[in-house]
Design a protein around this motif. Structure first.
Motif, mmCIF file in Angstrom:
data_model
loop_
_atom_site.group_PDB
_atom_site.id
_atom_site.type_symbol
_atom_site.label_atom_id
_atom_site.label_comp_id
_atom_site.label_asym_id
_atom_site.label_seq_id
_atom_site.Cartn_x
_atom_site.Cartn_y
_atom_site.Cartn_z
ATOM 1 N N CYS A 23 0.831 -1.214 0.000
ATOM 2 C CA CYS A 23 0.000 0.000 0.000
ATOM 3 C C CYS A 23 0.864 1.263 0.000
ATOM 4 N N THR A 24 0.296 2.303 -0.558
ATOM 5 C CA THR A 24 0.964 3.604 -0.605
ATOM 6 C C THR A 24 0.366 4.526 0.448
ATOM 7 N N LYS A 25 1.039 5.643 0.695
ATOM 8 C CA LYS A 25 0.491 6.614 1.638
ATOM 9 C C LYS A 25 -0.852 7.160 1.162
ATOM 10 N N LYS A 26 -0.988 7.355 -0.127
ATOM 11 C CA LYS A 26 -2.266 7.852 -0.643
ATOM 12 C C LYS A 26 -3.379 6.844 -0.379
ATOM 13 N N GLU A 27 -3.094 5.570 -0.579
ATOM 14 C CA GLU A 27 -4.109 4.545 -0.322
ATOM 15 C C GLU A 27 -4.458 4.485 1.168
ATOM 16 N N LEU A 29 -4.243 7.003 3.287
ATOM 17 C CA LEU A 29 -5.034 8.202 3.574
ATOM 18 C C LEU A 29 -6.467 8.035 3.090
ATOM 19 N N ASP A 30 -6.641 7.498 1.897
ATOM 20 C CA ASP A 30 -7.989 7.297 1.359
ATOM 21 C C ASP A 30 -8.790 6.321 2.221
ATOM 22 N N TYR A 31 -8.127 5.248 2.673
ATOM 23 C CA TYR A 31 -8.833 4.251 3.484
ATOM 24 C C TYR A 31 -9.196 4.836 4.850
ATOM 25 N N GLU A 33 -9.764 8.101 5.460
ATOM 26 C CA GLU A 33 -10.869 9.042 5.237
ATOM 27 C C GLU A 33 -12.180 8.296 5.034
ATOM 28 N N ARG A 137 -4.270 12.696 9.679
ATOM 29 C CA ARG A 137 -3.839 13.059 8.323
ATOM 30 C C ARG A 137 -2.375 13.511 8.345
ATOM 31 N N HIS A 141 0.977 11.805 6.558
ATOM 32 C CA HIS A 141 1.828 12.580 5.643
ATOM 33 C C HIS A 141 3.285 12.609 6.088
#
Length: 754
Positions: A23-27, A29-31, A33, A137, A141
Motif C-alpha cells: 500500500c501507498t500513503k495515498k491509499e 489516507l484514502d482508506y 478518510e 492526516r 503525511h
C-alpha cells in the motif's frame, strides 16, 4: 439530516481493505478518510442533537459515546505506539475510552446512562473528531512508511484504529436501528435491498457435506490487518453433517411464532428462558407487533415501545412484489417496512437455539469448523489477499460492504460451489462455539480487545453482515457476543449425519476454565448441546489471566503473601517506604499494579494518603477486600502448613481502593501518582501493555518501581520501553525474599519521571 456531525464528506460506499505489503500513503489516507466518513455518516440520520443523548439499549451507553469513542481509540493506540506524542483532549480520552460488556441481560444501567452524567455538547465532540482527523492526516503525511506493515511496525496502531472504526459503524447501526423511528431520517444515498428476489425460495432444504478436514486461522504474515483472535491455526476433522441451503428467513421464523415458540419452555435453554422471561420477549427485536412490547431501551426511553403500528408510516421506496399483510411489520435501519419474508431473521443466540429445538430431529447451529467447511473451494492464503479473500478484490458477490443498507432476500446473491447461499454477508451467523483465541500469542495493543471475552459466556458469530466492511467482511473475521446480545445476526440450521447409537465428537470448541466474577463468584457455564449424542471439544481459555481465578491459585498466592515473614509484597512495601524517606517524594497517592490479595498495598497504606490497588484476577481482589474489611482468611497449604491472612496491625485499610483492570485505562490517570509500583509482570499476558502507560500516570518527578520475581524484568530489558516514555532508571538492585521454594532473589528497578 444532521450534516454538522461530518468532519469530511458523507459516504455510504466502502473501499476494500489494503494490502499491507504494497500500500501507498495515498491509499492509506484514502482508506482512513473512508473509515472516518462511514462512521460519521450513519450519525447524520439522527434528527437533532438531543438524540445523541438517548439510550437505544439499556445495556449500552448513549449515542454520543459511540460517536466520540472511535476517535478516542485512535488517539489512545497511537500514543501507545509512539506515533502521537501529545494527547489532544485527555478528558475526552478518559470519558470515551471504554464502553460496556455487561455480564447479563438484567444488569442495571451503567451510571453514565441514567441522566446525571454530564456529557459534552455535540458541537464540542464534533470539534474533537475534527482535531483527531487532522492529526491523523498529518501523521500519515509525515511518518516514514516502511513496508510491509506488520505487528512490529508502529503503523499497525493506525490500522487498528481504522478497523475499530468499522466495527463501530456496525455497532452504532444496531443501536440507531433500536431508536424510535421518529427520531431518525433515512439519509440520502441509503438504499434498502429488494423485498423479494425474482424466485422466492419455497423451501430451505438441507445440503449434505461429507466428512472432511478443515484448517482455519490467519497466518501471522498475511498482508492485512487482523484482530488478535484471528491469528493461529486450528486443524480438525469435521464429521459428515448437513446444513440449510439458506439462512433461516423471517418467513420460516414466523412459523415458530405461530407455534407459540416463545411461550413453550421446552424449546429454550435454561439461560435462554431466563433471558426471555426477564425481557418478556415474544418475537425478534426488529419485528413490530401492535401489543406494546418492551423495547429494551434505557434512561429516558425506558418506557418506549416500538410495538405500535403506525397509522400511515410504511416506507414504500423498496421493491415489494407481495401485497399480503401480516401481523408483524419490520424495522429496518430508518423505516418500518412490511415484513420481508425472504430476508434472514435477526435474532440472538437464545432465539436461534429455541428455533432449532422446535424444529427437532437433532437440529442445532453450525460449529465454527462446519462454517469453514461450507465455504467450499477457497484460494490458499499464500495466493495473496486479492485472490484468497473476496473483500480485497472489490468484486463483491455477497450482501456485505454496504452493497445494500439492509438485509436482502436469501437467494438474491449466487450460491457457492457446494450449493450454500450467504455463507458470507446478509447477517452474521451464530455458532455453537464459545469464543476463544486460536493461539496464546497476542500483541500489546490488543490487551483490552478479545481476551476478556474468552470466558465461556460469548459465542462466536461468523460471516459478517450487510454492513460489515474491512476486516469484518474478511474470510478470517471471527467475532463474538454474549448470547443475549442484539446484532445484525441470524443463523442457519445444521445437523450431524450419524447412526442413532453413535456419539459423535463435534468440532465445537467450548471453554472449561472457570471465570470468577468480582462480587458474584463463578457462574456455571451450561452447554446447550445434546451431550448424549454429541461430544464437544473442551479447551482451556487462552486468556492466561483466567487460569489464576481457581481456588488453587488463590491458596498459592495467599501462602506467598501471608505465609512468610519477608514475603515478596512485604519486601516491596519496605523498599517503597525507604524510597519515600530517601527521595523526599510526596505521599499524596500511590498506585500498586498487581495487588494480588492486598498485603503489599495495605502495608503501604500508612505511608500514602490514597492508594489504588489493582489486579486482573477477580478472585484475588475479592479476597483482598474481605481481609480489608477485617475478615481473616485461613488456608491449609499442600505441605500441611496453616496460613492465616489477616489485616496488618497499624495499617490504614480505609485508604486503599481495590479495583479490577484488564489493562491500565485512562481513568487511572485522573490523578497522577507520586509512586507507581508494578509487581506482577510474570503473570500478565502482555507486559508491554502495562509498562507503556507507567509514565503517563506518574506525576513529574514521581517514582516508578518495577519489581520482578524472576529477575527477567531488569534495567536492560525495561530500558527500550520505559526510557522512550520519559522514565530514567536511578537505581537497580537485587533483593532477597522468602517463598514456598525457600529464599528467592527479585530484581528491583527504580525509575524517575523526568
Amino acid at each position: 439530516m444532521l450534516l454538522k456531525v461530518l468532519t469530511g464528506n458523507i459516504s455510504f460506499t466502502s473501499l476494500p481493505p489494503l494490502d499491507l505489503a504494497s500500500c501507498t500513503k495515498k491509499e492509506i489516507l484514502d482508506y482512513f478518510e473512508n473509515s472516518y466518513a462511514l462512521n460519521e455518516s450513519v450519525f447524520t440520520a439522527l434528527k437533532d442533537d438531543s438524540v445523541f443523548y438517548k439510550c437505544p439499549d439499556r445495556l449500552r451507553l448513549p449515542l454520543i459515546f459511540y460517536y466520540a469513542h472511535t476517535a478516542v481509540v485512535y488517539v489512545n493506540k497511537l500514543v501507545l505506539a509512539g506515533l502521537l506524542k501529545e494527547r489532544i483532549n485527555f478528558e475526552f480520552e478518559k470519558m470515551f475510552e471504554t464502553g460496556v460488556d455487561e455480564m447479563s441481560w438484567d444488569d442495571t444501567e451503567n451510571y453514565r446512562m441514567g441522566g446525571s452524567y454530564q456529557w459534552p455538547s455535540v458541537d464540542d465532540v464534533v470539534e474533537y473528531r475534527r482535531q483527531v482527523r487532522e492529526t491523523i492526516r498529518n501523521i500519515i503525511h509525515t511518518t516514514p512508511l516502511q513496508l510491509p506493515i506488520t505487528m512490529e511496525n508502529n503503523w499497525w496502531a493506525l490500522f487498528m484504529g481504522m478497523e475499530h472504526e468499522r466495527i463501530h459503524l456496525e455497532t452504532s447501526s444496531v443501536l440507531i436501528r433500536q431508536l424510535p423511528v421518529d427520531m431518525v431520517i433515512k439519509p440520502d444515498g441509503w438504499n434498502y435491498a429488494p423485498m423479494n428476489s425474482d424466485d422466492i425460495p419455497k423451501e430451505n432444504k438441507m445440503v449434505a457435506v461429507s466428512n472432511t478436514d478443515v484448517k482455519f486461522g490467519k497466518p501471522k504474515d498475511f498482508p492485512s490487518y487482523g484482530w488478535d483472535n484471528e491469528y493461529g491455526e486450528v486443524s480438525c476433522f469435521v464429521p459428515s453433517f448437513e446444513a440449510s441451503e439458506f439462512l433461516v428467513t423471517n418467513g420460516e421464523f414466523l412459523e415458530f411464532i405461530k407455534a407459540d415458540g416463545y411461550s413453550k419452555r421446552e424449546y429454550w435453554t435454561e439461560e435462554g428462558w431466563k433471558w426471555k422471561s426477564y425481557r418478556d420477549a415474544n418475537h425478534p427485536m426488529f419485528w413490530i407487533c401492535n401489543n406494546g412490547c418492551k423495547s429494551g431501551c434505557g434512561a429516558a426511553l425506558s418506557s418506549y415501545s416500538h410495538c405500535r403500528f403506525p397509522e400511515t408510516y410504511i416506507a414504500n421506496d423498496i421493491i415489494n412484489s407481495n401485497d399480503q399483510k401480516y401481523d408483524f411489520k419490520y424495522r429496518a435501519m430508518f423505516d418500518i417496512l412490511e415484513m420481508p419474508l425472504s430476508w434472514p431473521v435477526d435474532v440472538n443466540y437464545h432465539e436461534a437455539k429455541a428455533y432449532c429445538q422446535w424444529k427437532g430431529d437433532g437440529y442445532r447451529l453450525l460449529s465454527e469448523a462446519e462454517h469453514n467447511a461450507i465455504r467450499g473451494n477457497q484460494e490458499p492464503c499464500q495466493s495473496g489477499p486479492k485472490l484468497c479473500d473476496p473483500i480485497f478484490s472489490g468484486k463483491i458477490s455477497f450482501n456485505n460492504n454496504l452493497v445494500y443498507g439492509s438485509s436482502a432476500p436469501v437467494n438474491l446473491f449466487p450460491n457457492n460451489d457446494l450449493g450454500f447461499y450467504d455463507v458470507f454477508g446478509n447477517v452474521w451467523q451464530w455458532t455453537e462455539d464459545q469464543f476463544n483465541g486460536l493461539c496464546l500469542d497476542t500483541h500489546y495493543l490488543y490487551d483490552d480487545f478479545s481476551s476478556p471475552c474468552y470466558d465461556g459466556k460469548h459465542n462466536i458469530i461468523l460471516g459478517g453482515s450487510w454492513i460489515s466492511t474491512g476486516d469484518e467482511a474478511s474470510r478470517f473475521a471471527r467475532f463474538a457476543f454474549r448470547r443475549h446480545f442484539l446484532q445484525h445476526a441470524g443463523f442457519r440450521l445444521a445437523r450431524t449425519i450419524q447412526d442413532k447409537d453413535d456419539k459423535i465428537e463435534l468440532p465445537t470448541r467450548v471453554v472449561d476454565t472457570e471465570v470468577y466474577v468480582l462480587g458474584c463468584g463463578v457462574e456455571e457455564n451450561k452447554l446447550s448441546l445434546d451431550q448424549d449424542k454429541i461430544k464437544p471439544i473442551v479447551v482451556p481459555s487462552t486468556n492466561v489471566h483466567y487460569h489464576f481465578e481457581s481456588p488453587h491459585a488463590l491458596w498459592g498466592i495467599l501462602e506467598q503473601e501471608f505465609g512468610f515473614r519477608k514475603s515478596f509484597p512485604v519486601v516491596v512495601a519496605d523498599l517503597c517506604k525507604e524510597l519515600v524517606q530517601n527521595n523526599a517524594i510526596d505521599t499524596n497517592s500511590a498506585l500498586w499494579i498487581g495487588a494480588g490479595c492486598g498485603r503489599g498495598p495495605v502495608l503501604l497504606s500508612g505511608t500514602f494518603e490514597k492508594l489504588l490497588a489493582c489486579d486482573v484476577v477477580a478472585r484475588f481482589l475479592d479476597t483482598a477486600m474481605s481481609i480489608q474489611n477485617g475478615k481473616d482468611v485461613k488456608i491449609e497449604t499442600e505441605s500441611g502448613k496453616s496460613v492465616v491472612a489477616t489485616l496488618e496491625k497499624d495499617s490504614k485499610p480505609e485508604r486503599v481502593v481495590f479495583k479490577q483492570f484488564t489493562w491500565i485505562p485512562n481513568e487511572v490517570g485522573i490523578d497522577l501518582y507520586d509512586l507507581t509500583i508494578i509487581t506482577f509482570l510474570e503473570r500478565t499476558q502482555q507486559p508491554k501493555a502495562w509498562l507503556l502507560r507507567l509514565s503517563e500516570i506518574t506525576r513529574k518527578k514521581g517514582l516508578v518501581v518495577v519489581a520482578s520475581r524472576s529477575g527477567q524484568w531488569n534495567q536492560e530489558s525495561l530500558e527500550p520501553t520505559l526510557g522512550e516514555k520519559g522514565l530514567t532508571c536511578i537505581e537497580s538492585k537485587d533483593v532477597h525474599y522468602e517463598d514456598t521454594d525457600g529464599d528467592k532473589t527479585a530484581s528491583f528497578t527504580i525509575w524517575k519521571h523526568v
